[in-house]
Enzyme design. Structure first.
Site, PDB file in Angstrom:
ATOM      1  N   ASP A 189       0.875  -1.177   0.000  1.00  0.00           N
ATOM      2  CA  ASP A 189       0.000   0.000   0.000  1.00  0.00           C
ATOM      3  C   ASP A 189       0.906   1.219   0.000  1.00  0.00           C
ATOM      4  OD1 ASP A 189      -2.284   1.811   0.447  1.00  0.00           O
ATOM      5  OD2 ASP A 189      -3.327  -0.012   1.044  1.00  0.00           O
ATOM      6  N   HIS A 266      -3.638   2.264  -4.883  1.00  0.00           N
ATOM      7  CA  HIS A 266      -2.963   2.112  -3.580  1.00  0.00           C
ATOM      8  C   HIS A 266      -1.493   1.755  -3.816  1.00  0.00           C
ATOM      9  CE1 HIS A 266      -6.160   2.467  -0.511  1.00  0.00           C
ATOM     10  NE2 HIS A 266      -6.963   2.042  -1.466  1.00  0.00           N
ATOM     11  N   GLU A 322     -10.588   1.292  -4.765  1.00  0.00           N
ATOM     12  CA  GLU A 322     -10.401   2.740  -4.645  1.00  0.00           C
ATOM     13  C   GLU A 322      -9.434   3.362  -5.646  1.00  0.00           C
ATOM     14  OE1 GLU A 322     -11.420   3.661  -0.091  1.00  0.00           O
ATOM     15  OE2 GLU A 322      -9.483   2.691  -0.306  1.00  0.00           O
TER      16      GLU A 322
HETATM   17  C1  ACM Z   1     -10.743  -1.209   1.596  1.00  0.00           C
HETATM   18  O1  ACM Z   1     -11.119  -1.004   2.773  1.00  0.00           O
HETATM   19  N1  ACM Z   1     -10.289  -0.197   0.858  1.00  0.00           N
HETATM   20  C2  ACM Z   1     -10.777  -2.523   1.022  1.00  0.00           C
END
Ligand code: ACM
Ligand code: ZN
Length: 685
Positions: A189, A266, A322
């Site tokens: 991440d 991410h 996201e």
């Molecule tokens: C998440 O909480 N973005 C999977």
């Protein structure tokens, strides 16, 4: 499930026992499917013979599990006729369908544990050890037990804060006791890359290290990475040898480790180390891989090759959540890709990447698992969906014939507060007490058996933005993990919170004695005062109109136009469907019609503030009254200084006095911070 006669016996048993019985005699978490107990106990003395008939690897695992307990058994090669413990894998067992199920019989003659596989025996041993607790007497009886769901997972985010191998192993020990069988590691991440990849050394020489120890400080600063070895480098990673060790240790506990490698988003840390993989070609400029560039696919496939070499897991998690997708709209490579592939929009471009990665994984005998955003732009043909934004994504996937794993934020995100926020270390937000986790029912009763079979299981997620230490991580995990264990394993008809709570108290004592830093369940404060009992007042059930320009946000309607006079107060989080949210510039401006002129002595409303997600107190409040609904007289005005801080706060804004009125107008204006206002009830006395 199983045969009807059995179900009837079970339900009858529950009715007779009642849900509010004393502590369940077995004290086992998760509660077994069926237990017929009788008077008397079998004492396991030192040197009680232990006989195991299973494959060699399973024998070693079972012996090890028993050796970790205080029991001093002595392994024998012939089945003891009397007074021993026999563990045996068999071809068939009445009442058992799952390879993870078992039948445990305790009689005067000794203990007989049978299962269809080594895993089943392992879970039978866990039950037996919990029944013994710290003593050495096993009650007589027969336990027939198997899991409700095949996939019972825990996700640890080791990116936002890094947790070392010993910590992960310690959690594996506890997971196994409560019959979890998947450990999902969120390895990559923005906050740091955490797995050695030989072909891309900058991932661990650079992308694994950041300028601040605490995620929160780093996030608020410039979000930069530094070279390993720098005096101010914070982070870490697992070497490939350490990964092998974790995977092996987990296997010895019948737990499969699922790696997550985030894509297409991410991924700021990757793009800082290898900027040629970003649309901009620059570091610190975006979070998403360039999907137009073949370099991206070369990189991802090379990384996945090393990952697959390390993790035997059938599933590889590729994130998928996201993505911003903004840079793709301008990037010539991404635009060219969309044109040649005939992709209508950036959602389809994301789907292109996911499908291509799925083909790659499938060609290596693996399956793709991703967060529910992988549905956007079209789901890859063989993908399994991990549903986090609610159950909808999972249900959509199931309706299309795909497997789903449910991990909705409302019940499964253990980064939320588990008790009154002012009594807790700072958390991401929300309020997810033990009782709520326990109440989770992942299967809607609208699904037929065929669809329901696609619900692969459930998972607890521990995202670690606000969890910087091992002690804190354990605090957020236990005992909530125990509640989810029972949701994952036990039959829903057997669930009973009071009974579970009593068992959880004992389990917490045990975990604490073993050095786990659990939440203090005995000291639990509970929900916000007044949230669990309706408030009686003059405006309950009356009509509310929203004055021009003031409207509640549809996602936070709290039930709609009647929410502010339904007698229901909000709890510790604006997300509990009892708080009404206002995002518009006009703030809150409502008029309540009492239907006749009445004597009133107070008008008040509560607001809450949590700055992280942009929820603020109002800057001013105006309370006024009218007899005709048109001409209002101001009763009271309050100016409030809104201060940005880390706390979760609640405040009442109201007027006390004497007045007569039919119409009450309550206005709350937003501060210069903007964001949401959240109010639960306008109380008129
Ligand atoms: C998440 O909480 N973005 C999977
Ligand atoms: Zn691009």
């Amino acid at each position: 499930m199983k045969n009807t006669a059995f179900l009837v016996t079970l339900l009858l048993g529950m009715t007779l026992m009642g849900c509010h019985r004393e502590v369940q005699p077995l004290g086992v978490i998760p509660v077994p499917m069926k237990a017929d107990m009788s008077a008397g106990t079998f004492k396991i003395a030192p040197y009680t013979p232990l006989w195991i008939e299973a494959e060699e690897a399973d024998v070693a695992i079972l012996k090890d599990a028993l050796e970790q307990s205080p029991l001093q058994l002595i392994q024998v090669s012939l089945q003891p006729k009397i007074g021993g413990i026999a563990l045996r894998v068999v071809d068939a067992l009445p009442g058992i369908e799952s390879a993870e199920g078992y039948v445990l019989e305790v009689t005067r003659k000794g203990v007989m544990l049978q299962a269809l596989s080594g895993a089943g025996l392992y879970y039978g041993v866990q039950t037996m050890l919990q029944m013994l607790d710290s003593g050495n007497h096993l009650p007589y009886g027969t336990i027939v037990d198997e899991p409700r769901f095949e996939y019972r997972g825990v996700m640890l985010d080791v990116s936002r804060h890094f947790f070392d191998v010993d910590f992960v192993k310690k959690q594996i020990d506890a997971m196994a006791r409560y019959k979890f069988n998947r450990l999902h590691l969120h390895l990559t991440d923005a906050a740091g890359w955490r797995i050695e990849i030989k072909q891309y050394p900058r991932l661990t020489d650079f992308a694994a290290w950041r300028t601040h120890a605490l995620w929160k400080d780093w996030w608020a600063a410039e979000r930069h990475y530094v070279d390993k070895g720098n005096d101010n480098a914070f982070g870490g990673y697992y070497t490939q040898e350490q990964i092998r060790h974790i995977v092996d240790y987990a296997q010895q506990h019948h737990i499969t480790v699922i790696p997550e490698i985030e894509m297409p988003s991410h991924s700021e840390e990757v793009l800082a180390a290898y900027p040629e993989l970003a649309c901009s070609g620059e570091p610190y400029n975006g979070s998403d891989f360039c999907v137009g560039s073949e370099h991206t696919f070369t990189f991802l496939e090379n990384v996945l090759l090393e990952v697959m070499e390390l993790f035997p897991s059938e599933y590889i998690h590729i994130g998928g959540d996201e993505a911003s997708k903004q840079a793709w709209k301008e990037c010539p490579h991404c635009q060219a890709r969309m044109k040649t592939e005939g992709l209508a929009d950036v959602d389809e471009l994301q789907s292109y990447l996911i499908r291509r990665i799925e083909t790659f994984l499938n060609s290596h005998g693996r399956k793709l698992l991703g967060w529910d955003e992988i549905l956007d732009g079209g789901l890859a043909p063989n993908a399994t969906v991990m549903s986090w934004r609610g159950p909808e994504g999972g249900l959509r996937a199931m309706a299309m014939g795909h497997r789903a794993i449910m991990t909705p934020g409302e019940f499964c995100y253990f980064d939320a507060y588990q008790d009154a926020p002012h009594t807790q270390p700072e958390a991401f937000g929300g309020y997810l007490p033990l009782r709520k986790v326990y109440s989770y029912e992942p299967l809607p009763d609208t699904l037929d058996a065929q669809q329901a079979a696609l619900l692969y299981g459930i998972q607890a997620n521990l995202f670690a933005e606000y969890i910087p230490t091992e002690e804190h991580m354990e605090y957020m995990m236990y005992p909530r993990l125990l509640a989810l264990a029972e949701v994952a394993w036990s039959q829903p008809e057997l669930k009973c919170y009071d009974d579970f709570h009593a068992r959880a108290l004992k389990a917490v004592d045990r975990l604490r004695s073993e050095g786990y830093n659990t939440f203090d369940l005995r000291g639990e404060v509970g929900n916000r005062p007044g949230a669990d009992t309706p408030v009686v007042h003059q405006a309950v059930g009356k009509r509310v109109s929203y004055v021009d320009g003031s409207a509640y946000y549809p996602g936070y309607s709290a039930g709609g136009d009647s929410a502010l006079v339904d007698g229901i107060r909000g709890g510790w989080t604006y997300g509990d469907k009892r708080w009404q949210g206002f995002l518009g510039r006009k703030g809150v401006d409502v008029v309540i019609d009492l239907e006749e002129v009445r004597n009133i002595s107070s008008v008040s409303a509560d607001f809450m503030q949590i700055c992280g997600p942009g929820v603020f107190m109002p800057a001013s409040i105006i309370i006024s009254v009218s007899d005709n609904g048109t001409d209002f007289v101001e009763l009271h005005r309050i100016d409030n200084e809104v201060i940005r801080d880390d706390a979760v706060t609640f405040k009442t804004f109201g007027w006390d006095g004497t007045a007569q009125a039919r119409y009450i107008r309550y206005q709350a204006l937003r501060s210069t911070f903007g964001g949401f206002l959240f109010v639960d009830e306008v109380v008129v006395k």
